[in-house]
Design a protein around this motif. Structure first.
Motif, short mmCIF file in Angstrom:
data_model
loop_
_atom_site.label_atom_id
_atom_site.label_comp_id
_atom_site.label_asym_id
_atom_site.label_seq_id
_atom_site.Cartn_x
_atom_site.Cartn_y
_atom_site.Cartn_z
N ASP A 138 0.83 -1.21 0.00
CA ASP A 138 0.00 0.00 0.00
C ASP A 138 0.86 1.26 0.00
OD1 ASP A 138 -2.35 -1.44 -0.04
OD2 ASP A 138 -2.58 -1.42 2.14
N SER A 139 1.93 1.25 0.79
CA SER A 139 2.84 2.40 0.83
C SER A 139 3.48 2.64 -0.53
CB SER A 139 3.93 2.20 1.88
OG SER A 139 3.38 2.07 3.17
N LEU A 140 3.88 1.57 -1.19
CA LEU A 140 4.49 1.69 -2.51
C LEU A 140 3.50 2.25 -3.53
CD1 LEU A 140 6.48 -1.64 -2.35
CD2 LEU A 140 7.52 0.61 -2.73
N ARG A 141 2.27 1.80 -3.46
CA ARG A 141 1.24 2.32 -4.37
C ARG A 141 0.99 3.80 -4.11
NH1 ARG A 141 -2.85 -2.62 -3.43
NH2 ARG A 141 -2.20 -4.02 -5.11
N GLU A 142 0.99 4.17 -2.82
CA GLU A 142 0.70 5.56 -2.46
C GLU A 142 1.87 6.49 -2.77
OE1 GLU A 142 -0.30 5.07 1.62
OE2 GLU A 142 -2.16 3.99 1.17
N GLY A 143 3.07 5.93 -2.95
CA GLY A 143 4.19 6.75 -3.42
C GLY A 143 5.21 7.16 -2.40
N GLU A 144 5.18 6.59 -1.18
CA GLU A 144 6.23 6.84 -0.20
C GLU A 144 6.28 5.70 0.81
OE1 GLU A 144 7.54 10.72 2.01
OE2 GLU A 144 6.14 9.67 3.33
N VAL A 145 7.48 5.24 1.11
CA VAL A 145 7.67 4.21 2.13
C VAL A 145 8.40 4.84 3.31
CG1 VAL A 145 8.74 1.99 2.68
CG2 VAL A 145 7.73 2.36 0.42
N ALA A 146 7.79 4.78 4.47
CA ALA A 146 8.38 5.36 5.69
C ALA A 146 8.54 4.27 6.74
CB ALA A 146 7.47 6.48 6.21
N LEU A 147 9.78 4.00 7.13
CA LEU A 147 10.07 2.94 8.08
C LEU A 147 11.16 3.39 9.05
CD1 LEU A 147 10.24 -0.09 5.59
CD2 LEU A 147 8.40 0.38 7.23
N PRO A 148 11.19 2.81 10.25
CA PRO A 148 12.20 3.19 11.25
C PRO A 148 13.49 2.39 11.09
CG PRO A 148 10.67 1.67 12.25
CD PRO A 148 10.21 1.86 10.83
N VAL A 149 14.05 2.41 9.89
CA VAL A 149 15.28 1.66 9.64
C VAL A 149 16.20 2.51 8.78
CG1 VAL A 149 14.25 0.47 7.65
CG2 VAL A 149 16.23 -0.52 8.79
N GLY A 150 17.48 2.50 9.13
CA GLY A 150 18.46 3.32 8.43
C GLY A 150 19.19 2.55 7.35
N ASN A 151 20.47 2.86 7.22
CA ASN A 151 21.27 2.28 6.14
C ASN A 151 21.83 0.92 6.54
OD1 ASN A 151 22.46 2.32 3.59
ND2 ASN A 151 24.38 3.12 4.42
N VAL A 152 20.90 0.00 6.83
CA VAL A 152 21.27 -1.37 7.21
C VAL A 152 21.06 -2.28 6.00
CG1 VAL A 152 20.72 -3.32 8.71
CG2 VAL A 152 20.65 -1.00 9.61
N GLY A 153 22.07 -3.08 5.68
CA GLY A 153 21.95 -3.98 4.53
C GLY A 153 21.19 -5.24 4.89
N GLU A 154 20.24 -5.61 4.04
CA GLU A 154 19.46 -6.84 4.23
C GLU A 154 19.58 -7.68 2.95
OE1 GLU A 154 16.93 -9.81 5.65
OE2 GLU A 154 17.82 -8.16 6.78
N PRO A 155 19.90 -8.97 3.07
CA PRO A 155 20.05 -9.83 1.89
C PRO A 155 18.71 -10.44 1.47
CG PRO A 155 20.75 -11.03 3.83
CD PRO A 155 20.31 -9.68 4.30
N PHE A 156 17.80 -9.59 1.01
CA PHE A 156 16.44 -10.02 0.67
C PHE A 156 16.46 -11.33 -0.15
CE2 PHE A 156 16.23 -5.40 1.13
CZ PHE A 156 15.21 -5.28 2.05
N VAL A 157 15.63 -12.30 0.29
CA VAL A 157 15.57 -13.60 -0.38
C VAL A 157 14.21 -13.76 -1.03
CG1 VAL A 157 14.77 -14.86 1.69
CG2 VAL A 157 16.02 -16.09 -0.12
N ASP A 158 14.20 -14.36 -2.22
CA ASP A 158 12.97 -14.52 -2.97
C ASP A 158 12.17 -15.72 -2.48
OD1 ASP A 158 11.25 -15.32 -5.46
OD2 ASP A 158 12.00 -13.30 -5.89
#
Length: 277
Positions: A138-158
Motif C-alpha cells: 500500500d505504501s508503494l502504491r501511495e508513493g512513499e515508504v516510511a520505516l524506522p530503519v536506516g542504512n542497514v543492509g538486508e540480503p532479501f531472499v525470494d
C-alpha cells in the motif's frame, strides 16, 4: 525420491507466501498435498491444539510455517508441542521455516531438533515478496515508504527460492539434520530496495526514515491486530539492527544455483502492475 512423499505433505501456512508456492511445486510433480490452514480440510489453527492431530492423520511430512511469525513470544513452545505430537502420530519428516536473527525463532529450531523428528531448517532472510504480498504494498502504491530503519543492509531472499528449497529438501534424500540459511546474492538497504522497485515500476517512490514512535503511531492508524502490530515493531526495532548484514550460500547448497537477485524480482513483479497507484 524420499519415501515420505508417497503420503501427503501437510503444508502449514499453505495459503501464505512460501506455503502456496511449495504446494504448487509439489502438486506439479504429482505429489499429494494437504493444506494446513483455518479454511483447510480438516482445518488447522495454531491457537487451537485440538485441530493439530486431525490435520496430521495420514501425512508423511510437514512443512512448518508459523503464523504470524516465529518472533512472536510463545511461538517456540507451540512449535515444540506440535513437533512432538507429529512424531507421536508417526510423522517423522519435519521442515521448519525459520527467521534470521530472531531469538524466538532460534529457540523454535532447538525445539524441533529435540522432538525426535527427521528435521531440516530453512532459516531465511527478509522476503522480497514482503514488498508485493505484504503490508508494504500500500505504501508503494501511495508513493512513499516510511520505516524506522536506516542504512542497514538486508540480503532479501525470494520466496520462489525458499519454495524451491523446501520442495527439494522434502523430496530428496540427504537433507535430514541440515540447517540452510537462505539469503539473496547481495545486501540492500530498504532505501535501496524501494529505489529499485521505483525504477522497475517507472515511478519515483521516495524512502523516508522515521522514528520508532512515528512508526508505532502509523501502525496504530491501520488498526492491525495487536499481535501483528507487535511483530512489525519487533522486526524493525530489534532484528533490523545490522545483525543479519551478511550473505550465505544456503540457496547454492540446496539448489546448486545462485539465488534470485532482487532486481529480477522487482522487474518481474512491476510487470504485474501491483505497484501502480
Amino acid at each position: 525420491m524420499n519415501p515420505t512423499v508417497t503420503k501427503p505433505t501437510l503444508i502449514l501456512g499453505g495459503t501464505g507466501k512460501t506455503g502456496r508456492r511449495l504446494a504448487e511445486r509439489l502438486t506439479a510433480r504429482g505429489l499429494p498435498v494437504q493444506i494446513g490452514s483455518r479454511s483447510g480440510t480438516p482445518p488447522f489453527d495454531w491457537e487451537n491444539s485440538t485441530s493439530w492431530e486431525p490435520a496430521l492423520d495420514g501425512v508423511g511430512a510437514v512443512y512448518i510455517s508459523y503464523y504470524p511469525d516465529l518472533a512472536v513470544p510463545g511461538a517456540a513452545d507451540t512449535v515444540g508441542a506440535f513437533s512432538r505430537l507429529a512424531v507421536e502420530c508417526g510423522v517423522r519428516r519435519l521442515v521448519l521455516l525459520s527467521g534470521r536473527g530472531e531469538t524466538e525463532a532460534q529457540r523454535a529450531e532447538e525445539m524441533l531438533k529435540g522432538s525426535g523428528a527427521e528435521w531440516t531448517i530453512l532459516r531465511c532472510a527478509w522476503f522480497s515478496q514482503n514488498f508485493s504480498e505484504g503490508f508494504l504494498v500500500d505504501s508503494l502504491r501511495e508513493g512513499e515508504v516510511a520505516l524506522p530503519v536506516g542504512n542497514v543492509g538486508e540480503p532479501f531472499v525470494d520466496a520462489d527460492d525458499i519454495a524451491d528449497a523446501a520442495a527439494t529438501v522434502l523430496t530428496r534424500q540427504g537433507h535430514t539434520g541440515q540447517l540452510y540459511e537462505l539469503t539473496g546474492p547481495r545486501l540492500l538497504s530498504f532505501a535501496d530496495a524501494v529505489a529499485e522497485i521505483g525504477r522497475a515500476a517507472g515511478r519515483d517512490i521516495p524512502f523516508k526514515q522515521i522514528s520508532h514512535a512515528e512508526f508505532t503511531a502509523a501502525i496504530a492508524e491501520h488498526e492491525l491486530p495487536a499481535q501483528f502490530a507487535w511483530l512489525l515493531n519487533e522486526l524493525f526495532t530489534e532484528v533490523l539492527d545490522g545483525r543479519n548484514e551478511s550473505l550465505t550460500d544456503g540457496v547454492q547448497r540446496v539448489l546448486g544455483r545462485a539465488p534470485k537477485d532482487f532486481s529480477a524480482y522487482a522487474t518481474e513483479t512491476a510487470a504485474t502492475g501491483i505497484w501502480r497507484n
